[in-house]
Design a protein around this motif. Structure first.
Motif, PDB file in Angstrom:
ATOM      1  N   PRO A 257     -60.992  32.323 -10.714  1.00  0.00           N
ATOM      2  CA  PRO A 257     -61.355  33.661 -10.192  1.00  0.00           C
ATOM      3  C   PRO A 257     -62.626  33.681  -9.350  1.00  0.00           C
ATOM      4  O   PRO A 257     -62.936  34.697  -8.737  1.00  0.00           O
ATOM      5  CB  PRO A 257     -61.552  34.496 -11.473  1.00  0.00           C
ATOM      6  N   GLN A 258     -63.359  32.583  -9.314  1.00  0.00           N
ATOM      7  CA  GLN A 258     -64.491  32.493  -8.373  1.00  0.00           C
ATOM      8  C   GLN A 258     -64.022  32.004  -7.005  1.00  0.00           C
ATOM      9  O   GLN A 258     -64.836  31.821  -6.088  1.00  0.00           O
ATOM     10  CB  GLN A 258     -65.567  31.532  -8.912  1.00  0.00           C
ATOM     11  N   GLY A 259     -62.758  31.696  -6.902  1.00  0.00           N
ATOM     12  CA  GLY A 259     -62.228  31.184  -5.635  1.00  0.00           C
ATOM     13  C   GLY A 259     -62.387  29.681  -5.501  1.00  0.00           C
ATOM     14  O   GLY A 259     -62.139  29.124  -4.422  1.00  0.00           O
ATOM     15  N   GLU A 260     -62.790  29.019  -6.582  1.00  0.00           N
ATOM     16  CA  GLU A 260     -62.989  27.560  -6.510  1.00  0.00           C
ATOM     17  C   GLU A 260     -61.689  26.814  -6.809  1.00  0.00           C
ATOM     18  O   GLU A 260     -60.920  27.233  -7.687  1.00  0.00           O
ATOM     19  CB  GLU A 260     -64.023  27.122  -7.547  1.00  0.00           C
ATOM     20  N   ILE A 261     -61.519  25.682  -6.137  1.00  0.00           N
ATOM     21  CA  ILE A 261     -60.361  24.828  -6.408  1.00  0.00           C
ATOM     22  C   ILE A 261     -60.658  23.989  -7.650  1.00  0.00           C
ATOM     23  O   ILE A 261     -61.637  23.245  -7.681  1.00  0.00           O
ATOM     24  CB  ILE A 261     -60.051  23.931  -5.196  1.00  0.00           C
ATOM     25  N   MET A 262     -59.822  24.143  -8.679  1.00  0.00           N
ATOM     26  CA  MET A 262     -60.009  23.389  -9.930  1.00  0.00           C
ATOM     27  C   MET A 262     -59.264  22.062  -9.899  1.00  0.00           C
ATOM     28  O   MET A 262     -59.652  21.104 -10.572  1.00  0.00           O
ATOM     29  CB  MET A 262     -59.503  24.195 -11.122  1.00  0.00           C
ATOM     30  N   ALA A 263     -58.156  22.018  -9.173  1.00  0.00           N
ATOM     31  CA  ALA A 263     -57.353  20.791  -9.081  1.00  0.00           C
ATOM     32  C   ALA A 263     -56.594  20.832  -7.769  1.00  0.00           C
ATOM     33  O   ALA A 263     -56.201  21.919  -7.309  1.00  0.00           O
ATOM     34  CB  ALA A 263     -56.374  20.704 -10.246  1.00  0.00           C
ATOM     35  N   GLN A 264     -56.397  19.656  -7.189  1.00  0.00           N
ATOM     36  CA  GLN A 264     -55.679  19.602  -5.902  1.00  0.00           C
ATOM     37  C   GLN A 264     -54.800  18.353  -5.852  1.00  0.00           C
ATOM     38  O   GLN A 264     -55.247  17.257  -6.231  1.00  0.00           O
ATOM     39  CB  GLN A 264     -56.681  19.570  -4.743  1.00  0.00           C
ATOM     40  N   ALA A 265     -53.586  18.521  -5.353  1.00  0.00           N
ATOM     41  CA  ALA A 265     -52.691  17.367  -5.196  1.00  0.00           C
ATOM     42  C   ALA A 265     -53.207  16.488  -4.058  1.00  0.00           C
ATOM     43  O   ALA A 265     -53.764  16.988  -3.080  1.00  0.00           O
ATOM     44  CB  ALA A 265     -51.275  17.845  -4.892  1.00  0.00           C
ATOM     45  N   THR A 266     -53.017  15.194  -4.223  1.00  0.00           N
ATOM     46  CA  THR A 266     -53.531  14.257  -3.220  1.00  0.00           C
ATOM     47  C   THR A 266     -52.406  13.450  -2.563  1.00  0.00           C
ATOM     48  O   THR A 266     -52.666  12.619  -1.711  1.00  0.00           O
ATOM     49  CB  THR A 266     -54.533  13.271  -3.860  1.00  0.00           C
TER      50      THR A 266
END
Ligand code: CDT
Length: 320
Positions: A257-266
């Motif tokens: 909810p802060q708009g931060e990416i917690m995990a991303q596919a690579t």
């Protein structure tokens, strides 16, 4: 009491036009198994997860396109997903092409409880592309041909996801670019937005140049802004890689909810990303800067629902 949810986004690598449902479903079951091993309570799959992204292929007669659509859930082909959900005690979100008993066609997503019951259904509202074959385009994007505009609005329901009651809502692909869609979910206190997409790496409209790196940037920008401005989590889950020579950009993300990416596919293949979401994080925005009851001014927003196209402003003219 803290409300925590282990959320998995299951990106799918390419599905070729010639591949049958059983190939995709087999891969999805393996991802559910992995999700279970990693402690996930829910798995979010992409838009139109069971087939190639078929709106790139023109079909004169829609009846010849029936094989892309589901007429029932579960079906023989999709039953293994429901069985895996029961076995692993895991809920799942599935995007698919729906054909109703009345013959209506929608780009649809459902959230399925581990018991196999459909908890929430959403039909895509913002259909991009065009209805007729467009000779100007290098690749067609015929969603307006293959689907009707969704007729269910943007529903949110409070439902069990794992051990936790969660306010869940959905969007499908192009919807993520429309702040109105996020706000309608936000106004229902959505905590988790499940969002599948199929986005080509290149803009095929041939109506001006768009730098390639901006495609992913705009996708992430939209999801991150939507989460921040509506104090919610989202799983933005892609189909990725090369489908019959047409590249989809992947880059699935889980956002807080802060708009931060917690995990991303690579990768550009089947890939599971997982994040532990503290749903209490939704409270801060909701009680402060985005406390809608205190700060929203709908009396100033009339144009949002009164108008579709933009209008030119009056021209300023100097008095003297
Ligand atoms: N599937 C989908 O909605 N894709 C669109 C591509 C738009 S290009 C016509 C998207 O917004 O990502």
């Amino acid at each position: 009491m803290s409300r925590r949810l282990v959320l998995a986004a299951a990106q799918l690598g390419p599905i070729q036009k010639a591949e049958g449902r059983e190939v995709a479903v087999g891969r999805m079951v393996r991802l559910m198994e992995t999700a279970h091993r990693r402690g996930a309570e829910v798995v979010v799959f992409p838009e139109l997860a069971l087939t190639t992204f078929f709106p790139r292929w023109y079909e004169e007669d829609l009846a010849n396109a029936d094989h892309w659509y589901e007429t029932a859930l579960p079906s023989n082909a999709t039953a293994p997903l429901f069985a895996a959900a029961r076995t692993y005690g895991i809920g799942f979100h599935l995007g698919y092409a729906e054909k109703t008993p009345e013959g209506r066609r929608f780009n649809t997503a459902v959230y399925v409880h581990p018991s196999g019951e459909v908890v929430l259904k959403y039909r895509k509202v913002h259909l991009p592309g065009h209805k007729e074959y467009d000779p100007q385009r290098r690749v067609q994007h015929l969603e307006k041909r293959y689907f009707e505009v969704g007729d269910l609005g943007f529903p949110v329901v409070r439902a069990p996801v794992g051990e936790t009651q969660v306010n869940i809502g959905m969007m499908i692909c192009n919807d993520r670019r429309w702040p109105e869609a996020w706000r309608v979910l936000g106004l229902q206190q959505v905590e988790l937005v499940m969002l599948g997409y199929n986005t080509p790496s290149l803009n095929m409209e041939n109506r001006g140049f768009e730098a390639h790196h901006l495609r992913v940037f705009h996708s992430h920008l939209s999801i991150q802004a939507g989460c921040y401005q509506n104090a919610c989590f989202a799983a933005g889950v892609a189909k990725a890689g090369d489908e019959d020579g047409h590249e989809l950009f992947g880059h699935s993300i889980i956002v807080n909810p802060q708009g931060e990416i917690m995990a991303q596919a690579t990768s550009w293949g089947d890939e599971l990303i997982v994040a532990e979401c503290d749903l209490g994080m939704c409270e801060l925005g909701r009680k402060t800067i985005f406390d809608f009851a205190r700060h929203r001014r709908p009396e100033a927003y009339g144009r949002i629902t009164a108008q579709t196209g933009s209008v030119a402003p009056p021209a300023w003219a100097p008095r003297g």
